[in-house]
Design a protein around this motif. Structure first.
Motif, short mmCIF file in Angstrom:
data_model
loop_
_atom_site.label_atom_id
_atom_site.label_comp_id
_atom_site.label_asym_id
_atom_site.label_seq_id
_atom_site.Cartn_x
_atom_site.Cartn_y
_atom_site.Cartn_z
N SER A 8 0.85 -1.18 0.00
CA SER A 8 0.00 0.00 0.00
C SER A 8 0.90 1.24 0.00
N ILE A 9 0.30 2.39 -0.24
CA ILE A 9 1.05 3.65 -0.17
C ILE A 9 1.65 3.81 1.22
N GLY A 10 0.86 3.48 2.25
CA GLY A 10 1.35 3.63 3.62
C GLY A 10 2.53 2.74 3.91
N ALA A 11 2.48 1.49 3.46
CA ALA A 11 3.59 0.57 3.70
C ALA A 11 4.84 1.03 2.98
N VAL A 241 -5.03 2.37 -0.21
CA VAL A 241 -4.74 2.62 -1.63
C VAL A 241 -3.47 1.88 -2.00
N PRO A 242 -3.51 1.00 -3.00
CA PRO A 242 -2.30 0.25 -3.37
C PRO A 242 -1.33 1.12 -4.16
N LEU A 243 -0.07 0.79 -4.00
CA LEU A 243 0.97 1.41 -4.83
C LEU A 243 1.17 0.46 -6.01
N SER A 244 0.46 0.73 -7.06
CA SER A 244 0.31 -0.25 -8.14
C SER A 244 0.82 0.31 -9.46
N GLY A 245 1.77 -0.41 -10.09
CA GLY A 245 2.23 -0.05 -11.41
C GLY A 245 1.12 -0.08 -12.45
N PRO A 246 0.32 -1.14 -12.51
CA PRO A 246 -0.79 -1.14 -13.47
C PRO A 246 -1.77 0.01 -13.27
N LEU A 247 -2.05 0.35 -12.01
CA LEU A 247 -2.96 1.46 -11.75
C LEU A 247 -2.34 2.78 -12.23
#
Length: 363
Positions: A8-11, A241-247
């Motif tokens: 996640s963004i937080g992690a 909120v995920p820290l996602s390359g595809p997103l």
């Protein structure tokens, strides 16, 4: 644009290592600098087509600043009590600003003014310029007889706006502890107000609307409030909120597809904040940029405009081009920013988490 192991963004923010926030802020300051090279000389901003005409170079840089500020300053407000938070914000903004404003009045002004020095120093406008230190006062741009009445430092206008958003976080913390739902509600309010003002009210840079805060009109307050609280919402929802390359790739494609269409403002407001935070956290550098060269973004932002105006004043606008300004102002602003960081900003920031020592303990 690879994945990040389900972070996640937080992690990603809390994990060991570094991030790219300072690098992005420095890039933002340089975008403002380069955009002003065109603006001051009265030529079209050649950076805008590179940004698919979503924004000018300067507007894009300022938006980056406000997204990152919303993200990091909301974290600061949440982790400190209100007085410690305000003290930290004051130490971040005011010392460097005071040095630049004083240097403008006491060094640049006397060298550049066409007035006799006694007339320059006795003019009320000279001392009114010192009020730029007293944020959130309305900015003063002109010094008597300097640069033919043109702005000495046109970049100062954003600082009262920044302070206004800092101050707004204090009652939000008191009322709801900066809870996710509250931050999201504030973001929704800014988004709705901006949509109404720009979409139905016709507000824009040419018609910015009524003054609502510290000499600032409704349009920039709503525009950059949307950016600031988008960053704040990404911090508040960081664990969801995920820290996602595809997103992030979807966001880039959405910006590409919406460019030039009626959907462009919506795509810009929705996609850019996530892309900024993704760029800051997804692939952190292996070295500490601030530890090696310092955080030069704020100093570059403060110093660039007076340096630009001084060079144009010395050489003459007819003998200078935007490219000449790019090549001369950039290293001068960076060198000045490095000096400002080492001598003013870093020593002051080192004090932001210190608490006064009781007299009995000190004794």
């Amino acid at each position: 644009m690879g994945g990040n192991g389900g972070l996640s963004i937080g992690a990603a923010l809390e994990r060991r290592g570094h991030n790219n926030f300072d690098l992005i802020r420095l890039f933002a300051a340089l975008m403002v600098l380069w955009s002003h090279d065109y603006l001051i000389l009265g030529t079209g901003d050649r950076l805008a087509p590179m940004l698919l005409d979503y924004d000018t170079g300067g507007g894009f840089g300022v938006t980056l600043f406000f997204v990152i500020s919303g993200f990091l300053v909301t974290r600061s407000a949440a982790r400190r009590d209100s007085w410690a938070y305000l003290r930290a914000r004051a130490l971040r903004l005011l010392p460097a600003l005071a040095v630049v404003v004083l240097a403008s009045v006491l060094l640049l002004g006397p060298l550049a003014t066409t007035l006799p020095l006694d007339a320059y120093f006795s003019a009320p406008a000279t001392w009114a310029y010192l009020g730029n230190i007293l944020l959130p006062g309305g900015p003063v741009f002109v010094l008597p007889g300097v640069f033919g009445g043109a702005a000495v430092n046109g970049s100062l206008w954003t600082l009262p706006l920044e302070v206004g958003f800092y101050l707004l976080l204090v009652p939000l913390k008191v009322l709801g502890g900066l809870a996710r739902g509250l931050i999201l509600a504030v973001l929704a309010a800014f988004a709705l107000a901006f949509a109404v003002a720009a979409g139905w009210g016709g507000l824009g840079w040419g018609a910015p609307g009524p003054v609502v805060w510290s000499g600032l009109c409704a349009y920039p307050v709503l525009r950059y409030g949307l950016a600031f609280f988008s960053g704040a919402a990404l911090w508040a929802w960081r664990d969801r909120v995920p820290l996602s390359g595809p997103l992030a790739l979807v966001g880039l494609l959405a910006l590409w597809g919406a460019a030039g269409s009626a959907a462009a403002p919506v795509a810009y407001a929705l996609c850019l904040p996530y892309l900024v935070i993704y760029a800051a956290l997804a692939h952190p550098p292996r070295f500490d940029l601030t530890g090696r060269i310092g955080d030069l973004s704020y100093g570059t932002y403060l110093l660039a405009f007076p340096i630009q105006q001084s060079l144009i004043h010395a050489i003459g606008p007819e003998a200078i081009t935007p490219m000449i300004l790019h090549l001369t102002v950039t290293p001068l602003a960076l060198a000045g920013a490095a000096l400002l960081w080492r001598r003013v900003e870093r020593p002051c920031l080192a004090r932001k988490d210190r608490r006064p020592v009781p007299p009995a303990v000190a004794a």
